[in-house]
Design an enzyme around this catalytic site. Structure first.
Site, PDB file in Angstrom:
ATOM      1  N   CYS A  41      41.677  47.253  48.563  1.00 43.81           N
ATOM      2  CA  CYS A  41      41.908  47.702  47.185  1.00 43.81           C
ATOM      3  C   CYS A  41      43.384  47.682  46.828  1.00 43.81           C
ATOM      4  CB  CYS A  41      41.337  49.105  46.991  1.00 43.81           C
ATOM      5  SG  CYS A  41      41.660  49.782  45.348  1.00 43.81           S
ATOM      6  N   ALA A 112      39.496  49.166  66.143  1.00 42.15           N
ATOM      7  CA  ALA A 112      38.690  50.084  66.963  1.00 42.15           C
ATOM      8  C   ALA A 112      37.303  49.499  67.214  1.00 42.15           C
ATOM      9  CB  ALA A 112      38.568  51.437  66.273  1.00 42.15           C
ATOM     10  N   TYR A 181      31.974  39.767  38.644  1.00 38.35           N
ATOM     11  CA  TYR A 181      33.176  40.457  38.163  1.00 38.35           C
ATOM     12  C   TYR A 181      34.450  39.879  38.758  1.00 38.35           C
ATOM     13  CZ  TYR A 181      33.587  43.223  42.494  1.00 38.35           C
ATOM     14  OH  TYR A 181      33.756  43.616  43.808  1.00 38.35           O
ATOM     15  N   ILE A 182      34.438  39.453  40.026  1.00 39.12           N
ATOM     16  CA  ILE A 182      35.642  38.883  40.623  1.00 39.12           C
ATOM     17  C   ILE A 182      35.953  37.537  39.984  1.00 39.12           C
ATOM     18  CG2 ILE A 182      36.686  38.026  42.745  1.00 39.12           C
ATOM     19  CD1 ILE A 182      34.984  40.049  44.279  1.00 39.12           C
ATOM     20  N   GLU A 201      28.192  28.899  37.738  1.00 39.42           N
ATOM     21  CA  GLU A 201      27.366  30.077  38.016  1.00 39.42           C
ATOM     22  C   GLU A 201      25.906  29.655  38.139  1.00 39.42           C
ATOM     23  OE1 GLU A 201      25.467  33.294  38.777  1.00 39.42           O
ATOM     24  OE2 GLU A 201      27.663  33.397  38.716  1.00 39.42           O
ATOM     25  N   ALA A 268      34.107  32.800  44.566  1.00 39.09           N
ATOM     26  CA  ALA A 268      34.026  34.223  44.190  1.00 39.09           C
ATOM     27  C   ALA A 268      32.572  34.616  44.015  1.00 39.09           C
ATOM     28  CB  ALA A 268      34.814  34.473  42.911  1.00 39.09           C
ATOM     29  N   ARG A 271      31.082  39.838  48.013  1.00 33.66           N
ATOM     30  CA  ARG A 271      31.703  40.353  49.229  1.00 33.66           C
ATOM     31  C   ARG A 271      30.626  40.826  50.206  1.00 33.66           C
ATOM     32  NH1 ARG A 271      37.085  41.034  48.739  1.00 33.66           N
ATOM     33  NH2 ARG A 271      37.150  42.553  50.449  1.00 33.66           N
ATOM     34  N   ASP A 311      32.605  50.318  51.101  1.00 34.67           N
ATOM     35  CA  ASP A 311      31.832  49.076  51.005  1.00 34.67           C
ATOM     36  C   ASP A 311      30.862  48.905  52.167  1.00 34.67           C
ATOM     37  OD1 ASP A 311      33.347  48.656  48.783  1.00 34.67           O
ATOM     38  OD2 ASP A 311      34.343  46.844  49.493  1.00 34.67           O
ATOM     39  N   HIS A 443      42.354  62.184  16.577  1.00 38.12           N
ATOM     40  CA  HIS A 443      42.328  61.039  15.656  1.00 38.12           C
ATOM     41  C   HIS A 443      43.755  60.555  15.420  1.00 38.12           C
ATOM     42  CE1 HIS A 443      41.162  58.486  12.284  1.00 38.12           C
ATOM     43  NE2 HIS A 443      42.186  59.001  11.616  1.00 38.12           N
TER      44      HIS A 443
END
Length: 467
Positions: A41, A112, A181-182, A201, A268, A271, A311, A443
């Site tokens: 991110c 790890a 979106y990416i 697409e 794209a 993920r 994720d 306003h």
């Protein structure tokens, strides 16, 4: 063998949030991160992409300002723009590292791997290995760009989102595989910087999964920027041309073949979770077929002392979802009691115009056996939107006629990602349209659209016709 109360694997938004909160609650915490605190991110995703989106928006804002009597021909140095973006990233990641250490979190650089249900081996970036014992582990290893067979990111002609955000010059032409979106965010950036963009697409519209009236203004805006949208096609292979460009070969459902020439190809298509580096089966946890770690609402996996956030814990892959999950996991791992209300997690797409949603759509509310009441307010009736020269889109609120509560909201238009916060609070706290409509809004502001949409749901709108 060294031992800690809480081990956090992964230093993205979910991981560093969990580490800091667990330390604040008195735990001895170690955070392991192999590529730099902040994760995808801060380093390679949300922050750098939004920085470039904002910068590219300034270019088109200046180019279109003639209707306000302002005339300008901006000169864009993409290299300097990227340097500015990198400075923003460095400032944020440096701040997060300081916060971790100031709260007593031990930060280790490395990878790890579980060796048992309460131990891991940490392989430092210099190759040394240390064994660590833990009482609770929080897995926050995030995700990585998905690839298409035959399209290797090791070839300089093929880009993933991370590589695209690091380019020091805008390509003359770009073929983008995927209109999610990416793909749409990066297509917008490069189109505004002068790149000739073609988007491929497999579905029949941009932003699959969003309602068509939300995605329609985005599609219209992309086309006005010169983006060539090709639907119903999948990427099959690519080849090099004699002039140094590449040819993207695509195919539709009927077997018809197409070819798009471009300087670079950006893949794209989405993920995938990073769980294959963990050997997590040694801890008694089995990933799903797609590599996710299933959790309950307290972020616990099948082993209660092994938690997962962000994720790697499943869709939606959103940084703010990871943060919320990280806070819950830290509370649970430190002996507290917390749970996540996933119904109130907002989503946003930082395209032009922005899209943001929270809770249920009208169709989803009906499928859930609610009797939905819908209120809308168009931005072309907003005084503030008119003064900003950004009038595409609307605010929509979905309430339950039987419950009276606001069940969800959808916004497409200027600052949608900011406006959705008020409606997320409404969903979280069970507010009614009367509650929001009865709150005096400043306003002239865009937030008046939220109030007006709630008034419209009540049949009491002043500045738009009631439904």
């Amino acid at each position: 063998m060294a031992a800690v109360d809480v081990l956090v694997i992964g230093g993205g938004p979910g991981g560093y949030t969990a580490a800091i909160r667990a330390a604040q609650r008195g735990c001895d915490v170690t955070l392991v991160e192999r590529e730099g605190v902040g994760g995808t991110c801060l380093n390679h995703g949300c922050i750098p992409s939004k920085a470039l989106l904002n910068a590219s928006n300034l270019v088109t804002d200046l180019e279109s300002a003639s209707e306000m009597g302002i005339y300008a021909e901006p000169f864009v140095d993409v290299g300097e723009m990227v340097e500015w973006k990198d400075d923003v990233v460095d400032q944020l990641t440096g701040g997060v590292e300081k916060l971790c250490r100031a709260n007593g979190v031990s930060v280790r650089d490395g990878t790890a791997r579980f060796t048992s249900d309460h131990t891991v081996d940490i392989t430092a970036n210099d190759g040394t290995v240390e064994e660590l014992e833990f009482e609770h582990a929080i897995v926050a290893t995030g995700s990585r760009p998905m690839s298409v067979p035959g399209f290797s990111f090791e070839d300089e002609s093929i880009l993933n989102s991370r590589q695209a955000l690091a380019l020091e010059a805008a390509p003359r032409s770009l073929a983008v595989v995927g209109a999610g979106y990416i793909g749409m965010e990066l297509s917008t950036v490069f189109a505004k910087l002068g790149t000739d963009v073609t988007v491929i697409e497999m579905e029949d519209d941009v932003l699959p999964g969003y309602e068509s009236d939300l995605s329609r203004p985005v599609k219209r805006r992309a086309e006005s920027l010169g983006v060539d949208l090709q639907f119903g096609q999948v990427a099959v292979e690519w080849s090099r041309s004699n002039d140094g460009t590449v040819d993207l070969h695509t195919e539709d459902a009927d077997g018809n073949e197409y070819e798009t020439a471009a300087e670079r190809i950006l893949v794209a298509i989405g993920r995938e979770p990073v769980s294959d580096t963990l050997d997590i089966e040694a801890a008694g946890v089995e990933p799903t077929d797609r590599g996710f770690l299933d959790t309950d609402d307290r972020m616990r996996t099948d082993r209660d002392h092994v938690l997962a956030v962000g994720d790697v814990a499943g869709e939606p892959m959103l940084a703010h979802k990871a943060v919320a999950e990280g806070l819950v996991a830290a509370e649970v791992a430190s002996g507290g009691d917390a749970a996540l209300n996933s119904a109130a997690i907002p989503t946003a797409v930082f395209v032009d115009p922005e899209i943001a949603t929270v809770g249920l759509t009208e169709a989803q509310a009906r499928d859930a056996d609610y009797s939905p009441v819908v209120g809308e307010f168009p931005f072309n009736a907003s005084g503030r939107a008119l003064t900003l020269a950004e009038t595409d889109g609307f605010v929509r609120v979905v309430a339950g006629e039987d419950t009276g509560r606001i069940l969800g909201a959808q916004i497409v238009g200027p600052e949608a990602s900011e406006l959705i916060g008020e409606l997320g609070l409404a969903v979280e706290t069970g507010m009614t349209p009367e509650d929001v409509a009865g709150t005096v809004h400043m306003h002239p502001t865009l937030s008046e659209g939220v109030m007006e949409a709630c008034e419209n749901a009540l049949g009491q709108a002043i500045h738009t016709l009631n439904r």
